[in-house]
Design an enzyme around this catalytic site. Structure first.
Site, mmCIF file in Angstrom:
data_model
loop_
_atom_site.group_PDB
_atom_site.id
_atom_site.type_symbol
_atom_site.label_atom_id
_atom_site.label_comp_id
_atom_site.label_asym_id
_atom_site.label_seq_id
_atom_site.Cartn_x
_atom_site.Cartn_y
_atom_site.Cartn_z
ATOM 1 N N ILE A 129 34.602 39.753 44.927
ATOM 2 C CA ILE A 129 35.302 39.896 43.645
ATOM 3 C C ILE A 129 36.093 41.208 43.637
ATOM 4 O O ILE A 129 37.020 41.372 42.860
ATOM 5 C CB ILE A 129 34.361 39.847 42.407
ATOM 6 C CG1 ILE A 129 33.388 41.030 42.387
ATOM 7 C CG2 ILE A 129 33.658 38.518 42.275
ATOM 8 C CD1 ILE A 129 32.828 41.323 41.006
ATOM 9 N N ASP A 130 35.720 42.142 44.520
ATOM 10 C CA ASP A 130 36.343 43.474 44.513
ATOM 11 C C ASP A 130 37.738 43.476 45.141
ATOM 12 O O ASP A 130 38.486 44.427 44.969
ATOM 13 C CB ASP A 130 35.468 44.469 45.295
ATOM 14 C CG ASP A 130 34.040 44.523 44.783
ATOM 15 O OD1 ASP A 130 33.818 44.167 43.609
ATOM 16 O OD2 ASP A 130 33.150 44.913 45.560
ATOM 17 N N MET A 162 33.497 46.247 37.524
ATOM 18 C CA MET A 162 32.981 46.399 38.891
ATOM 19 C C MET A 162 34.115 46.724 39.871
ATOM 20 O O MET A 162 35.255 46.938 39.471
ATOM 21 C CB MET A 162 32.272 45.116 39.314
ATOM 22 C CG MET A 162 30.870 44.994 38.752
ATOM 23 S SD MET A 162 30.066 43.533 39.435
ATOM 24 C CE MET A 162 28.355 43.903 39.039
ATOM 25 N N GLY A 163 33.782 46.713 41.155
ATOM 26 C CA GLY A 163 34.799 46.942 42.184
ATOM 27 C C GLY A 163 34.369 47.868 43.303
ATOM 28 O O GLY A 163 35.135 48.116 44.230
ATOM 29 N N ARG A 208 32.676 54.172 21.925
ATOM 30 C CA ARG A 208 31.698 53.126 22.275
ATOM 31 C C ARG A 208 31.954 52.678 23.711
ATOM 32 O O ARG A 208 33.099 52.683 24.173
ATOM 33 C CB ARG A 208 31.824 51.915 21.339
ATOM 34 C CG ARG A 208 31.444 52.213 19.899
ATOM 35 C CD ARG A 208 29.931 52.448 19.767
ATOM 36 N NE ARG A 208 29.533 52.623 18.380
ATOM 37 C CZ ARG A 208 29.435 53.805 17.763
ATOM 38 N NH1 ARG A 208 29.744 54.922 18.415
ATOM 39 N NH2 ARG A 208 29.044 53.880 16.503
ATOM 40 N N GLN A 264 31.098 39.582 35.230
ATOM 41 C CA GLN A 264 32.346 39.386 35.994
ATOM 42 C C GLN A 264 32.165 38.486 37.211
ATOM 43 O O GLN A 264 33.114 38.036 37.815
ATOM 44 C CB GLN A 264 32.873 40.744 36.491
ATOM 45 C CG GLN A 264 33.320 41.644 35.401
ATOM 46 C CD GLN A 264 33.274 43.111 35.825
ATOM 47 O OE1 GLN A 264 34.262 43.668 36.241
ATOM 48 N NE2 GLN A 264 32.119 43.745 35.713
ATOM 49 N N ARG A 286 38.385 53.407 16.916
ATOM 50 C CA ARG A 286 37.478 53.968 17.932
ATOM 51 C C ARG A 286 38.132 54.075 19.302
ATOM 52 O O ARG A 286 39.142 53.436 19.577
ATOM 53 C CB ARG A 286 36.253 53.051 18.088
ATOM 54 C CG ARG A 286 35.233 53.280 17.002
ATOM 55 C CD ARG A 286 34.075 52.331 17.157
ATOM 56 N NE ARG A 286 33.027 52.662 16.201
ATOM 57 C CZ ARG A 286 32.129 51.807 15.752
ATOM 58 N NH1 ARG A 286 32.146 50.546 16.152
ATOM 59 N NH2 ARG A 286 31.203 52.200 14.912
ATOM 60 N N GLU A 318 33.614 51.106 38.043
ATOM 61 C CA GLU A 318 32.247 51.636 38.216
ATOM 62 C C GLU A 318 32.190 52.765 39.256
ATOM 63 O O GLU A 318 31.341 53.637 39.176
ATOM 64 C CB GLU A 318 31.292 50.514 38.626
ATOM 65 C CG GLU A 318 31.670 49.838 39.936
ATOM 66 C CD GLU A 318 30.749 48.709 40.364
ATOM 67 O OE1 GLU A 318 29.779 48.412 39.650
ATOM 68 O OE2 GLU A 318 31.015 48.119 41.435
#
Ligand code: F6P
Length: 364
Positions: free
Chosen positions: A141-142, A184-185, A282, A290, A177, A237
């Site tokens: 997926i990365d 991810m990755g 937040r 994912q 906000r 990440e």
């Protein structure tokens, strides 16, 4: 009848089942091959008794729309460094590749397909060098494999992240906000970069472009100075601060050597608050969401063609190679080349430049 063994290794990924289905269907069309799956990567073959399943057309019918992998996976299934508990309770990593190759021969397998990312393809190359008739299919997926422009799973992950980003924009706007969404990755910022452009983030933080918390704070201040603002940040990440720090935990799982990533968005929030950031912040860690669920149409198609290509490579005896999608065509590359470089975001990549041109900051 020739026998083919297939395994899925490393993290799961939308599209794995579509590859399996395509392989089995192509083998049925050819008529002289039967396809078997090794459960949980190569562990199914190494286990005693073996855990192998025959993948019949009936078993794979309709699975291309299903996430995950019907033959399961693990990131603790490395036959080169297989964890074996010693009498004193300690763990020793043992190379079981020769044993694995002997077992393949004894069970009558004429070929092996290993569907996996960079770690799995390193295993494929090691096995190939020891005489195993193996070919690789890229999975991540990365999108961090250097030898293919795209791997299935990536576009689905980006779509999921973009859908989530869109939802966070409306709530950020309502509450004035700052929302920080973590994707991810690992060491590659592709998911973050694509999501930031698709969603319209103000800031995108990726491992390849170190960020400054001070600069991010200044950008927030500027945006809110104009009135009651809101801001949406995408952070990978593996994003790296200017001091070179990457937020992660040492692996605790036996046989898994990867740094456990996840949570850098909370560190950034803490740092911004400590610096006196006025708006409420937040955070959302998307995590394995994912990787789950139905692959989007593009990934189903990519996975299907890769499965068919892998089978034709088996028929032609192109062992020691990996399927690749390059320059809009399906081709193959030597495994040795495929594991040489990872595909990271070049700071001058066209998408980075386009992102900067539309006002997305990389915090640098
Ligand atoms: O490589 C795919 C990936 O999903 C990364 O993006 C992520 O860091 C990692 O796998 C998480 O792996 P695990 O399955 O060990 O949680």
């Amino acid at each position: 009848m020739n026998k083919l063994l297939v395994a899925t290794g490393g993290g799961d990924c939308p599209g794995l089942n579509a590859v399996l289905r395509a392989l089995v269907k192509a083998a049925k069309t050819a008529g002289d091959w039967e396809v078997w799956g090794s459960l949980e990567a190569f562990n199914g073959l190494l286990d005693d008794p073996v855990e192998l399943v025959k993948l019949t057309p009936k078993r794979v019918a309709g699975i291309h729309v299903k996430g995950g992998t019907i033959i399961k996976t693990t990131n603790r299934g490395n036959p080169i460094a297989y964890p074996i508990e010693q009498p004193d309770g300690s763990i020793e990593l043992v190379d079981r590749s020769e044993e694995m190759i002997d077992k393949l021969q004894a069970l009558g397998f004429a070929a092996v397909i290993n569907i996996g990312g960079d770690g799995s393809q390193r295993i494929s190359q090691h096995l190939y060098e020891r005489g195993c008739p193996i070919i690789g299919v890229p999975k991540t997926i990365d999108n961090d494999l250097g030898a293919t422009d795209y791997s299935f799973g990536f576009s689905t992950a980006v779509q999921i992240a973009t859908d989530c980003f869109d939802k966070l924009v409306t709530t950020a706007e309502s509450h004035h906000r700052v929302m920080i969404m973590e994707v991810m990755g690992r060491d590659a910022g592709w998911i973050a970069l694509h999501t930031a452009v698709a969603g319209g983030a103000e800031i995108c933080l990726i491992p390849e472009i170190p960020y400054s918390v001070e600069k991010i704070k200044a950008m927030i201040d500027k945006r809110y100075r104009k009135g009651k603002g809101f801001m949406n940040i995408v952070i990978a990440e593996g994003a790296m601060a200017m001091d070179g720090h990457v937020f992660g935990e040492k692996p605790t799982d036996i046989g898994d050597s990867h740094l456990k990533l996840g949570g850098v968005c909370n560190l950034l929030r803490y740092q911004l608050e400590q610096m006196g950031c006025i708006p409420q912040i937040r955070t959302t860690v998307l995590g394995h969401i994912q990787r789950g669920g139905t692959p989007i149409a593009f990934d189903r198609i990519l996975a299907t063609v890769m499965g068919v290509k892998a089978f034709s490579m088996i028929q032609q005896g192109q062992f020691g190679e990996m399927v690749s999608f390059r320059n809009n065509s399906f081709t193959s590359v030597p495994l040795a080349e495929a594991i040489l470089h990872n595909n990271n975001v070049a700071p001058d990549h066209a998408l980075v430049e386009a992102a900067r041109a539309i006002g997305i900051s990389f915090g640098d």
